[in-house]
Design a protein around this motif. Structure first.
Motif, PDB file in Angstrom:
ATOM      1  N   LYS A 148      16.036  66.862  26.846  1.00 55.97           N
ATOM      2  CA  LYS A 148      15.053  66.049  26.126  1.00 55.97           C
ATOM      3  C   LYS A 148      14.828  66.598  24.718  1.00 55.97           C
ATOM      4  CE  LYS A 148      10.291  64.348  26.531  1.00 55.97           C
ATOM      5  NZ  LYS A 148       9.052  64.372  27.378  1.00 55.97           N
ATOM      6  N   ILE A 149      14.770  67.914  24.577  1.00 59.32           N
ATOM      7  CA  ILE A 149      14.589  68.526  23.261  1.00 59.32           C
ATOM      8  C   ILE A 149      15.807  68.275  22.383  1.00 59.32           C
ATOM      9  CG2 ILE A 149      14.390  70.738  22.043  1.00 59.32           C
ATOM     10  CD1 ILE A 149      12.586  71.690  24.323  1.00 59.32           C
ATOM     11  N   LEU A 150      16.999  68.368  22.952  1.00 55.61           N
ATOM     12  CA  LEU A 150      18.220  68.085  22.182  1.00 55.61           C
ATOM     13  C   LEU A 150      18.211  66.644  21.668  1.00 55.61           C
ATOM     14  CD1 LEU A 150      20.977  69.839  24.333  1.00 55.61           C
ATOM     15  CD2 LEU A 150      19.993  70.638  22.179  1.00 55.61           C
ATOM     16  N   ARG A 151      17.797  65.730  22.507  1.00 53.14           N
ATOM     17  CA  ARG A 151      17.760  64.326  22.080  1.00 53.14           C
ATOM     18  C   ARG A 151      16.673  64.105  21.024  1.00 53.14           C
ATOM     19  NH1 ARG A 151      21.497  61.783  24.706  1.00 53.14           N
ATOM     20  NH2 ARG A 151      21.970  62.149  26.914  1.00 53.14           N
ATOM     21  N   SER A 152      15.563  64.832  21.136  1.00 53.15           N
ATOM     22  CA  SER A 152      14.535  64.750  20.098  1.00 53.15           C
ATOM     23  C   SER A 152      15.075  65.254  18.773  1.00 53.15           C
ATOM     24  CB  SER A 152      13.303  65.565  20.499  1.00 53.15           C
ATOM     25  OG  SER A 152      12.624  64.980  21.590  1.00 53.15           O
ATOM     26  N   ALA A 153      15.852  66.341  18.828  1.00 54.37           N
ATOM     27  CA  ALA A 153      16.447  66.879  17.603  1.00 54.37           C
ATOM     28  C   ALA A 153      17.389  65.865  16.982  1.00 54.37           C
ATOM     29  CB  ALA A 153      17.191  68.174  17.916  1.00 54.37           C
ATOM     30  N   GLU A 154      18.198  65.206  17.799  1.00 52.26           N
ATOM     31  CA  GLU A 154      19.107  64.175  17.286  1.00 52.26           C
ATOM     32  C   GLU A 154      18.324  63.091  16.554  1.00 52.26           C
ATOM     33  OE1 GLU A 154      22.450  62.399  19.743  1.00 52.26           O
ATOM     34  OE2 GLU A 154      21.131  60.641  19.561  1.00 52.26           O
ATOM     35  N   SER A 155      17.204  62.685  17.146  1.00 48.28           N
ATOM     36  CA  SER A 155      16.393  61.616  16.566  1.00 48.28           C
ATOM     37  C   SER A 155      15.688  62.053  15.288  1.00 48.28           C
ATOM     38  CB  SER A 155      15.366  61.143  17.593  1.00 48.28           C
ATOM     39  OG  SER A 155      14.493  60.175  17.034  1.00 48.28           O
ATOM     40  N   TYR A 156      14.977  63.196  15.336  1.00 51.07           N
ATOM     41  CA  TYR A 156      14.192  63.631  14.185  1.00 51.07           C
ATOM     42  C   TYR A 156      15.071  64.039  13.001  1.00 51.07           C
ATOM     43  CZ  TYR A 156       9.638  63.404  16.436  1.00 51.07           C
ATOM     44  OH  TYR A 156       8.484  62.952  17.027  1.00 51.07           O
ATOM     45  N   LEU A 157      16.247  64.569  13.295  1.00 51.20           N
ATOM     46  CA  LEU A 157      17.162  64.961  12.224  1.00 51.20           C
ATOM     47  C   LEU A 157      17.995  63.787  11.723  1.00 51.20           C
ATOM     48  CD1 LEU A 157      18.372  68.335  13.768  1.00 51.20           C
ATOM     49  CD2 LEU A 157      16.766  68.044  11.864  1.00 51.20           C
ATOM     50  N   ARG A 158      17.790  62.622  12.335  1.00 47.64           N
ATOM     51  CA  ARG A 158      18.467  61.376  11.965  1.00 47.64           C
ATOM     52  C   ARG A 158      19.984  61.499  12.053  1.00 47.64           C
ATOM     53  NH1 ARG A 158      14.796  59.232   6.793  1.00 47.64           N
ATOM     54  NH2 ARG A 158      12.769  59.352   7.864  1.00 47.64           N
ATOM     55  N   LEU A 159      20.432  62.124  13.136  1.00 45.54           N
ATOM     56  CA  LEU A 159      21.866  62.259  13.367  1.00 45.54           C
ATOM     57  C   LEU A 159      22.392  60.988  14.025  1.00 45.54           C
ATOM     58  CD1 LEU A 159      21.899  65.928  14.696  1.00 45.54           C
ATOM     59  CD2 LEU A 159      22.467  65.128  12.406  1.00 45.54           C
ATOM     60  N   PRO A 160      23.697  60.739  13.901  1.00 39.90           N
ATOM     61  CA  PRO A 160      24.269  59.525  14.505  1.00 39.90           C
ATOM     62  C   PRO A 160      24.005  59.474  16.007  1.00 39.90           C
ATOM     63  CG  PRO A 160      25.840  60.528  12.996  1.00 39.90           C
ATOM     64  CD  PRO A 160      24.705  61.506  13.136  1.00 39.90           C
ATOM     65  N   ALA A 161      23.714  58.297  16.499  1.00 39.65           N
ATOM     66  CA  ALA A 161      23.518  58.123  17.932  1.00 39.65           C
ATOM     67  C   ALA A 161      24.764  58.579  18.683  1.00 39.65           C
ATOM     68  CB  ALA A 161      23.219  56.657  18.243  1.00 39.65           C
ATOM     69  N   GLY A 162      24.563  59.332  19.743  1.00 36.01           N
ATOM     70  CA  GLY A 162      25.694  59.825  20.515  1.00 36.01           C
ATOM     71  C   GLY A 162      26.106  61.240  20.180  1.00 36.01           C
ATOM     72  N   THR A 163      25.449  61.872  19.194  1.00 40.50           N
ATOM     73  CA  THR A 163      25.815  63.238  18.817  1.00 40.50           C
ATOM     74  C   THR A 163      25.603  64.201  19.983  1.00 40.50           C
ATOM     75  OG1 THR A 163      25.237  62.821  16.502  1.00 40.50           O
ATOM     76  CG2 THR A 163      25.418  65.110  17.175  1.00 40.50           C
ATOM     77  N   VAL A 164      24.473  64.082  20.655  1.00 42.79           N
ATOM     78  CA  VAL A 164      24.209  64.952  21.809  1.00 42.79           C
ATOM     79  C   VAL A 164      25.202  64.662  22.927  1.00 42.79           C
ATOM     80  CG1 VAL A 164      22.563  65.505  23.651  1.00 42.79           C
ATOM     81  CG2 VAL A 164      21.768  65.301  21.296  1.00 42.79           C
ATOM     82  N   ASP A 165      25.457  63.391  23.190  1.00 44.54           N
ATOM     83  CA  ASP A 165      26.401  63.036  24.242  1.00 44.54           C
ATOM     84  C   ASP A 165      27.778  63.627  23.971  1.00 44.54           C
ATOM     85  OD1 ASP A 165      24.482  61.650  25.604  1.00 44.54           O
ATOM     86  OD2 ASP A 165      25.110  59.674  24.900  1.00 44.54           O
ATOM     87  N   SER A 166      28.161  63.672  22.703  1.00 41.99           N
ATOM     88  CA  SER A 166      29.453  64.261  22.358  1.00 41.99           C
ATOM     89  C   SER A 166      29.475  65.751  22.652  1.00 41.99           C
ATOM     90  CB  SER A 166      29.769  64.013  20.878  1.00 41.99           C
ATOM     91  OG  SER A 166      29.935  62.643  20.614  1.00 41.99           O
ATOM     92  N   SER A 176      32.018  52.358  18.366  1.00 46.76           N
ATOM     93  CA  SER A 176      31.108  52.274  17.218  1.00 46.76           C
ATOM     94  C   SER A 176      30.416  53.600  16.956  1.00 46.76           C
ATOM     95  CB  SER A 176      30.069  51.170  17.450  1.00 46.76           C
ATOM     96  OG  SER A 176      29.247  51.465  18.554  1.00 46.76           O
ATOM     97  N   GLU A 177      30.158  54.355  18.032  1.00 45.37           N
ATOM     98  CA  GLU A 177      29.537  55.673  17.863  1.00 45.37           C
ATOM     99  C   GLU A 177      30.504  56.639  17.190  1.00 45.37           C
ATOM    100  OE1 GLU A 177      26.331  55.862  21.530  1.00 45.37           O
ATOM    101  OE2 GLU A 177      28.434  56.254  21.963  1.00 45.37           O
ATOM    102  N   TYR A 178      31.775  56.531  17.524  1.00 43.79           N
ATOM    103  CA  TYR A 178      32.768  57.374  16.867  1.00 43.79           C
ATOM    104  C   TYR A 178      32.875  57.033  15.384  1.00 43.79           C
ATOM    105  CZ  TYR A 178      34.512  59.319  21.270  1.00 43.79           C
ATOM    106  OH  TYR A 178      34.630  59.998  22.455  1.00 43.79           O
ATOM    107  N   TYR A 179      32.843  55.742  15.082  1.00 40.92           N
ATOM    108  CA  TYR A 179      32.859  55.340  13.670  1.00 40.92           C
ATOM    109  C   TYR A 179      31.647  55.923  12.943  1.00 40.92           C
ATOM    110  CZ  TYR A 179      36.695  51.899  13.825  1.00 40.92           C
ATOM    111  OH  TYR A 179      37.916  51.284  13.908  1.00 40.92           O
ATOM    112  N   SER A 180      30.496  55.913  13.620  1.00 38.51           N
ATOM    113  CA  SER A 180      29.268  56.427  13.011  1.00 38.51           C
ATOM    114  C   SER A 180      29.383  57.921  12.717  1.00 38.51           C
ATOM    115  CB  SER A 180      28.088  56.157  13.941  1.00 38.51           C
ATOM    116  OG  SER A 180      26.886  56.668  13.396  1.00 38.51           O
ATOM    117  N   ILE A 181      30.013  58.665  13.617  1.00 39.41           N
ATOM    118  CA  ILE A 181      30.170  60.103  13.425  1.00 39.41           C
ATOM    119  C   ILE A 181      30.981  60.397  12.163  1.00 39.41           C
ATOM    120  CG2 ILE A 181      31.313  62.163  14.372  1.00 39.41           C
ATOM    121  CD1 ILE A 181      30.479  61.119  17.164  1.00 39.41           C
ATOM    122  N   LEU A 182      31.999  59.572  11.908  1.00 40.19           N
ATOM    123  CA  LEU A 182      32.837  59.759  10.719  1.00 40.19           C
ATOM    124  C   LEU A 182      32.256  59.082   9.486  1.00 40.19           C
ATOM    125  CD1 LEU A 182      36.553  59.390  11.903  1.00 40.19           C
ATOM    126  CD2 LEU A 182      35.186  61.461  11.626  1.00 40.19           C
ATOM    127  N   GLY A 183      31.201  58.295   9.678  1.00 38.82           N
ATOM    128  CA  GLY A 183      30.632  57.567   8.551  1.00 38.82           C
ATOM    129  C   GLY A 183      31.537  56.436   8.105  1.00 38.82           C
TER     130      GLY A 183
END
Length: 244
Positions: A148-166, A176-183
């Motif tokens: 839960k804390i890792l997912r909060s960090a993903e959200s508050y730091l505005r990282l691409p969705a799926g960063t924690v899952d990766s 689409s999540e992979y595209y987001s990771i590469l921008g």
């Protein structure tokens, strides 16, 4: 480690403020604040990174209801071996950890303030999250509250969705999540995707990260993000090949 000397030496907490400033004031002890001390952008980021990281690690260690001896051993190993800090720096880091473990400040407040100080920088945010993840997993388990804390960090730091899952190695990420990771976007050509991939790799090079002000002790954790970037590029390449 000039930035650590500054927070031990005094005055910094008055300039930073917020939960990070309160943590500094509670752990640094004696200050020689003269009202004129200024922090460079780099120093402010380094100090915020240190306090936010160790405070979040403390919240994570306590997330399952108790700080176990194995978690204490993991933290000690992280400070001594991964960061290579001497005994004085080690004791100071432990003091920050213990203080955050016992305070009532929600982990989200540390994450929110650090995100603002780092200006929501994606590379710095990814390395911050990667460091949290690696320390959390060092004992071989990940409690639901730690996740839960890792997912909060993903959200508050505005990282691409799926960063924690990766980081967790989940295989059900959408393309689409992979595209987001590469921008990137699906409309881009193969060459444009390759260029974006190379640009992302350069962003996690040690020289680039040092120029941003990231504490050099933590730059080693950029490697986990390079793995994530490569995974995204490989997945996109395989997907595009399957369409031809």
């Amino acid at each position: 480690m000039g930035w650590l000397g500054k927070i031990i030496g005094g005055g910094v907490g008055f300039l930073i403020g917020g939960p990070i400033g309160a943590a500094i004031g509670a752990t640094a002890g004696h200050y020689g604040y003269d009202g004129e001390q200024k922090l460079s952008r780099e120093e402010e980021l380094q100090i915020a990174y240190f306090y936010s990281l160790f405070s979040c690690l403390a919240k994570m260690a306590k997330a399952d209801g108790v700080v176990s001896q194995s978690e204490i051993n993991v933290m000690d190993n992280f400070i001594t071996n991964a960061l290579g800090w001497d005994s004085d720096a080690r004791q100071f880091a432990i003091g920050v950890f213990r203080r955050a473990k016992n305070d009532d400040t929600p982990v989200e407040e540390y994450l929110s303030q650090f995100a603002r100080i780092s200006n929501y920088d994606l590379e710095i945010g990814r390395i911050f999250l990667g460091t949290l993840y690696e320390v959390a997993m060092a004992d071989g388990t990940l409690h639901p509250e730690e996740l839960k804390i890792l997912r909060s960090a993903e959200s508050y730091l505005r990282l691409p969705a799926g960063t924690v899952d990766s980081l967790l190695g989940y295989s059900n990420k959408s393309i689409s999540e992979y595209y987001s990771i590469l921008g990137c976007s699906p409309e881009m050509t193969d060459e444009e995707i390759k260029s974006a991939y190379r640009a992302q790799c350069k962003k996690f090079h040690s020289d680039h990260l040092q120029s941003k002000g990231l504490p050099e002790e933590f730059i080693q954790f950029a490697n986990s993000q390079l793995i994530l970037v490569k995974e995204a590029y490989d997945a996109i390449s395989q997907y595009r090949s399957s369409l031809k």
